[in-house]
Design an enzyme around this catalytic site. Structure first.
Site, PDB file in Angstrom:
ATOM      1  N   THR A  75      40.997  42.755  38.156  1.00  0.00           N
ATOM      2  CA  THR A  75      40.113  43.539  39.019  1.00  0.00           C
ATOM      3  C   THR A  75      40.396  45.028  38.932  1.00  0.00           C
ATOM      4  O   THR A  75      39.496  45.839  38.653  1.00  0.00           O
ATOM      5  CB  THR A  75      40.259  43.082  40.484  1.00  0.00           C
ATOM      6  N   TRP A  77      42.097  46.789  36.833  1.00  0.00           N
ATOM      7  CA  TRP A  77      41.890  47.284  35.468  1.00  0.00           C
ATOM      8  C   TRP A  77      40.404  47.557  35.221  1.00  0.00           C
ATOM      9  O   TRP A  77      40.018  48.637  34.765  1.00  0.00           O
ATOM     10  CB  TRP A  77      42.423  46.243  34.496  1.00  0.00           C
ATOM     11  N   THR A 138      35.036  43.347  45.079  1.00  0.00           N
ATOM     12  CA  THR A 138      34.979  42.227  46.011  1.00  0.00           C
ATOM     13  C   THR A 138      35.628  40.986  45.405  1.00  0.00           C
ATOM     14  O   THR A 138      35.528  40.757  44.198  1.00  0.00           O
ATOM     15  CB  THR A 138      33.539  41.894  46.432  1.00  0.00           C
ATOM     16  N   HIS A 139      36.299  40.218  46.261  1.00  0.00           N
ATOM     17  CA  HIS A 139      36.780  38.890  45.887  1.00  0.00           C
ATOM     18  C   HIS A 139      35.905  37.809  46.516  1.00  0.00           C
ATOM     19  O   HIS A 139      36.199  36.619  46.387  1.00  0.00           O
ATOM     20  CB  HIS A 139      38.225  38.690  46.338  1.00  0.00           C
ATOM     21  N   ARG A 288      51.945  44.125  37.448  1.00  0.00           N
ATOM     22  CA  ARG A 288      53.158  43.408  37.058  1.00  0.00           C
ATOM     23  C   ARG A 288      53.323  43.308  35.539  1.00  0.00           C
ATOM     24  O   ARG A 288      54.108  44.033  34.945  1.00  0.00           O
ATOM     25  CB  ARG A 288      53.134  42.010  37.696  1.00  0.00           C
ATOM     26  N   LYS A 289      52.586  42.395  34.876  1.00  0.00           N
ATOM     27  CA  LYS A 289      52.743  42.190  33.437  1.00  0.00           C
ATOM     28  C   LYS A 289      51.429  42.310  32.670  1.00  0.00           C
ATOM     29  O   LYS A 289      51.415  42.769  31.537  1.00  0.00           O
ATOM     30  CB  LYS A 289      53.360  40.808  33.148  1.00  0.00           C
TER      31      LYS A 289
END
Length: 328
Positions: A75, A77, A138-139, A288-289
Site C-alpha cells: 500500500t 509503496w 483504503t483497506h 520491514r523487508k
C-alpha cells in the site's frame, strides 16, 4: 446496522463471546471487542459502526485515485509512486511531508484501549479536506464503499501473496499499539486461517476486487510484478493515470520510491519518527523487508500444511480469485 443509502444496509454483528475472549487475550488492545461487518464478515473494531454510513456515502471526486489493498500488500509503496506521478514529481514535498498528510487513510481504525476510540473521525475528515488530486488509501473492500465508486474515480487494487501478507501483518500487529498482538507467528497463522485477523477475511477482500478487474477505472497490480519489473508496472500506471511521463521520469519515480529510500525516510517509515506513541518498542519496523516468497522460510512444515489447507478451502468458498495465488 448502518444504511448506506443506495445499497443494502451494512450489518455489524459482534463476535461470539468465546471468540471475542480469545482475541482479547491475544491482542492487548482489543478489549472493546470486534464486529463482523457486511456480507464478507470483515473483522473491524466496535467503533467502526460510527463510520460505516460515512464510508458507504463518501463523496469521491472525478480526479481521485484510490489505492485499495488488504493490509501489507504494498500500500505505502504504491501510494508514494502514485502521489509523485500525479503531483508533478514533487519529490521535495514527498520527502519532507508525512505520507498520511499527503495521501489520507480513509478508514484508519484507531482503537487504543486507554482512549475513547474513533470518536473524532480525524482521518475521515482529512480525506474529505485534502485538495485535489487526492490519492486516498483504503483497506476497506468494495462492499463497504459507495457502489458507484468505479463510476466516480479511479481505483488501483494491489494484491500480494497471502503467505507474505500473513508474515508481514503478523509483524505489523505486534508493532502497532492499536493491536498489540502478544503471540508468535504460529499463533497468528492459526487466527489467519480461521479468518480472525483485523480486516480479514483475505479471500473475500481479494475476490470482491477480482470480480471487477475488467472495469476501465480499475487497475489490478500484483506486488510480485512490481518487484520483478517496476518500470513495466510504472508504465501501466502512467497509462492508467494518463500522467504522460517519460521513461526517464518514471525511473526517477522508481528511484525515489525504492525500498531503501522509503525505509530511510520518516515521511514513509513511521518507525523513524522519534518516540512514536503508536508503536511498540523493540518490534520490526513499519517498512520491514518488502520481500517476495519469504513466507516459505518462516513457516514450519506443519504451518505450511495448515496454510495450504486454508488456501484450498478459503479460495473456493468465495468464488473466483487470482489463480496465481492458489496454484502450487
Amino acid at each position: 446496522m448502518a444504511d448506506n443509502g443506495d445499497s443494502c444496509p451494512v450489518m455489524a454483528v459482534p463476535l461470539a463471546p468465546k471468540i471475542q475472549q480469545e482475541l482479547q487475550t491475544k491482542f492487548g488492545s482489543f478489549d472493546k471487542g470486534l464486529v463482523e461487518v457486511g456480507p464478507g464478515r470483515y473483522l473491524l473494531p466496535q467503533h467502526c459502526r460510527l463510520y460505516l454510513d460515512k464510508y458507504a456515502q463518501f463523496r469521491f471526486r472525478p480526479d481521485d485515485v484510490v489505492v485499495m489493498t488488504f493490509p501489507r500488500s504494498g500500500t505505502t509503496w504504491t501510494q508514494e509512486m502514485v502521489w509523485c506521478m500525479t503531483h508533478d514529481l514533487d519529490f521535495t514535498t514527498a520527502i519532507n511531508t508525512p505520507h498520511r498528510e499527503r495521501s489520507p487513510f480513509l478508514d484508519f481504525l484507531k482503537q487504543h484501549s486507554d482512549v475513547n476510540p474513533g470518536t473524532t473521525g480525524v482521518f475521515l475528515a482529512r480525506a474529505e479536506s485534502v485538495p485535489s488530486p487526492r490519492i486516498i488509501k483504503t483497506h476497506l473492500p468494495f462492499s463497504l464503499l459507495p457502489p458507484s465508486i468505479l463510476e466516480s474515480c479511479k481505483v488501483i487494487y494491489v494484491a500480494r501473496h497471502p503467505g507474505d501478507v500473513c508474515v508481514s501483518y503478523y509483524h505489523l500487529q505486534r508493532l502497532f499499539k492499536s493491536a498489540n498482538f502478544k503471540g508468535d507467528l504460529e499463533e497468528f497463522l492459526d487466527l489467519w486461517c480461521r479468518d480472525l485477523v483485523l480486516r480479514g477475511p483475505y479471500w473475500s477482500h481479494l475476490s470482491e476486487a477480482w470480480a471487477k478487474r475488467t472495469h476501465p477505472n480499475l487497475l489490478w497490480l500484483y506486488f510480485e510484478d512490481m518487484k520483478k519489473d517496476l518500470l513495466r508496472e510504472l508504465q501501466r500506471l502512467d497509462h492508467f493515470l494518463a500522467t504522460g511521463l517519460t521513461e526517464d521520469e518514471l525511473l526517477q519515480v522508481a528511484q525515489h520510491s525504492s525500498f531503501a529510500n522509503m525505509k530511510a525516510r520518516p515521511a514513509t517509515n513511521l518507525s523513524l519518527i522519534p518516540e512514536s506513541p503508536g508503536l511498540m518498542p523493540g518490534e520490526a519496523e513499519f517498512v520491514r523487508k518488502g520481500a517476495t516468497g519469504d513466507w516459505v522460510n518462516r513457516f514450519t512444515p506443519q504451518m505450511k500444511a495448515k496454510f495450504q489447507a486454508w488456501v484450498e478451502t478459503g479460495s473456493k468458498a468465495v468464488g473466483e480469485v487470482p489463480p496465481r495465488y492458489t496454484q502450487g
